[in-house]
Design a protein around this motif. Structure first.
Motif, mmCIF file in Angstrom:
data_model
loop_
_atom_site.group_PDB
_atom_site.id
_atom_site.type_symbol
_atom_site.label_atom_id
_atom_site.label_comp_id
_atom_site.label_asym_id
_atom_site.label_seq_id
_atom_site.Cartn_x
_atom_site.Cartn_y
_atom_site.Cartn_z
ATOM 1 N N PRO A 176 40.264 35.515 0.764
ATOM 2 C CA PRO A 176 38.973 34.982 1.219
ATOM 3 C C PRO A 176 38.705 33.592 0.639
ATOM 4 C CG PRO A 176 38.617 36.526 -0.567
ATOM 5 C CD PRO A 176 40.096 36.548 -0.282
ATOM 6 N N GLN A 177 38.069 32.747 1.411
ATOM 7 C CA GLN A 177 37.596 31.454 0.942
ATOM 8 C C GLN A 177 36.153 31.260 1.382
ATOM 9 O OE1 GLN A 177 40.134 28.174 2.096
ATOM 10 N NE2 GLN A 177 41.624 28.639 0.511
ATOM 11 N N THR A 178 35.404 30.518 0.589
ATOM 12 C CA THR A 178 34.029 30.209 0.970
ATOM 13 C C THR A 178 33.995 28.864 1.683
ATOM 14 O OG1 THR A 178 33.588 29.121 -1.146
ATOM 15 C CG2 THR A 178 33.059 31.477 -0.979
ATOM 16 N N VAL A 179 33.041 28.742 2.571
ATOM 17 C CA VAL A 179 32.860 27.467 3.260
ATOM 18 C C VAL A 179 32.580 26.360 2.252
ATOM 19 C CG1 VAL A 179 31.342 26.205 4.833
ATOM 20 C CG2 VAL A 179 32.099 28.521 5.417
ATOM 21 N N SER A 180 31.793 26.665 1.232
ATOM 22 C CA SER A 180 31.406 25.628 0.266
ATOM 23 C C SER A 180 32.611 25.013 -0.437
ATOM 24 C CB SER A 180 30.435 26.200 -0.768
ATOM 25 O OG SER A 180 31.055 27.238 -1.518
ATOM 26 N N SER A 181 33.566 25.857 -0.873
ATOM 27 C CA SER A 181 34.697 25.333 -1.648
ATOM 28 C C SER A 181 35.542 24.381 -0.817
ATOM 29 C CB SER A 181 35.550 26.488 -2.179
ATOM 30 O OG SER A 181 36.120 27.224 -1.106
ATOM 31 N N ARG A 182 35.768 24.711 0.440
ATOM 32 C CA ARG A 182 36.585 23.860 1.293
ATOM 33 C C ARG A 182 35.797 22.652 1.792
ATOM 34 N NH1 ARG A 182 41.090 26.206 3.854
ATOM 35 N NH2 ARG A 182 41.251 24.251 5.025
#
Length: 398
Positions: A176-182
């Protein structure tokens, strides 16, 4: 150029390094701005590297922390931003437009396309490019209102930043990845946001974000020529391979820029062709005195060239580099790497010579004095490099 090319041997290359990189005692700088301008860029991936690299080159190392913080966060004469090879650097603020146009635009286009693709496919179409545009505009507006903010603070203003998507679905690295980090990373390489003051001390890697200072748009070719010209002034002579590696450009861009700035071809040891800036092909005498330096991991001098044999014995690489090619803390004597150093938990700065050739009583006394200088300004601060190397781990654990 016509006629016979001038030869620049190892001794002169080391003399140029000592003076141009502000490492000889007589060449030390008075401010972080002078250091950054002399080196073009300070590696910023590890926050401590910026301070340690400046401290190694300041006439008064005791002013390092206060002066770097002033330059970064008060006067804004230095800026931490993405640059060459998708890496975070600290640049003179006046160079931001050159860096962005010469290297950032191409990287940014790929980074945004990758984010949109990963986000849309990893959310089964729930998160769209139009949705991202709304969230992005909202987040930037919130950041402008706050002045500086952490990602957690921004998610309170714009909760959609916390949305998740699956990266690499079906692959071994799925996660999983968050929109914020990318998104914040993409905005960084696009030159729209920069890293601000960290949470905690100057060694912290938890940064606040800030809206990037405005800078003019420049034609890509013009910006590449200007960046290459500045770098050659600092690191010339350098080979095409050095330039391609440091900039991250295509070889065609390197060759076009070399021609545009009128770079002068010279020969290096082994018959290799190198280049210096126009007007910089005259002989350079070294400093009157031999010099010692303790440079941090990822220091811009140690990482300045792809071809490093003229200042670093290849036999030392396994001890001084990690598996990804990141250099650790190095000990220098009179233009070459002779060993490494570390700081123990007690605060003691320890070092070891790995290449004893020419490292006699004078050299050991000079290195010991530099160790004492570094230890004095570090004081109670403890430094652990972000990328740890075999010798640094061994020395630090002792």
């Amino acid at each position: 150029m016509g006629g016979q090319r001038r030869h620049i041997g190892v001794a002169e290359r080391r003399a140029r390094l000592a003076l141009g990189h502000r490492l000889a005692v007589s060449a030390r700088a008075e401010s972080p701005e002078e250091v950054a301008d002399s080196l073009v860029a300070l590696h910023g991936t590890d926050p401590a590297t910026v301070y340690l690299a400046v401290g190694a080159r300041l006439a008064d190392a005791g002013r390092t922390v206060t002066e770097v913080e002033r330059a970064l966060y008060e006067d804004r004469t230095l800026v931490r931003m993405h640059g060459m090879r998708h890496t975070v650097f600290v640049f003179p603020t006046g160079l931001a437009a050159v860096v962005h146009a010469s290297t950032g635009l191409a990287i940014a286009a790929k980074a945004r396309a990758g984010l949109v693709k990963d986000m849309t496919t990893g959310s089964d179409g729930r998160l769209t490019e139009e949705w991202l545009a709304e969230v992005e505009a909202s987040a930037l507006a919130a950041l402008a209102r706050r002045g500086q903010a952490t990602v957690n603070e921004l998610t309170r203003d714009e909760p959609r930043l916390k949305e998740h998507f699956t990266y690499g679905a079906g692959k071994s690295y799925e996660g999983p990845q968050t929109v914020s980090s990318r998104l914040m990373r993409v905005l960084g390489v696009e030159g729209r946001v920069v890293r601000g003051r960290p949470l905690g001390s100057w060694t912290s890697s938890q940064f606040r974000w800030a809206v990037a200072p405005p800078h003019p748009g420049l034609p890509v070719g013009e910006a590449q020529s200007e960046l290459l010209r500045r770098w050659l002034r600092v690191c010339g002579p350098a080979t095409e391979a050095d330039l391609k590696w440091w900039t991250g450009w295509r070889v065609t861009d390197v060759r076009r820029s070399l021609a545009a700035v009128g770079a002068v071809a010279v020969t290096l040891d082994g018959g290799v062709t190198g280049y210096v800036a126009d007007g910089d092909d005259g002989p350079v005498a070294g400093p009157a005195e031999p010099w010692a330096a303790l440079l941090p991991g990822l220091d811009p001098t140690a990482m300045g060239w792809q071809e490093r044999d003229w200042y670093l014995d290849p036999a030392l690489r396994s001890a001084l580099f990690d598996r990804s090619g990141n250099v650790g803390p190095t000990v220098w004597w009179d233009g070459r790497v002779v060993g490494g150093w570390a700081q123990r938990g007690s605060g003691e700065v320890v070092w070891r010579v790995l290449d004893a050739d020419g490292v006699g009583r004078e050299a050991r006394a000079g290195i010991s004095a530099e160790v004492a200088r570094v230890g004095a300004w570090l004081g109670s601060t403890r430094i652990t490099p972000r990328f740890r190397t075999p010798l640094e781990r061994e020395l630090g654990a002792g």
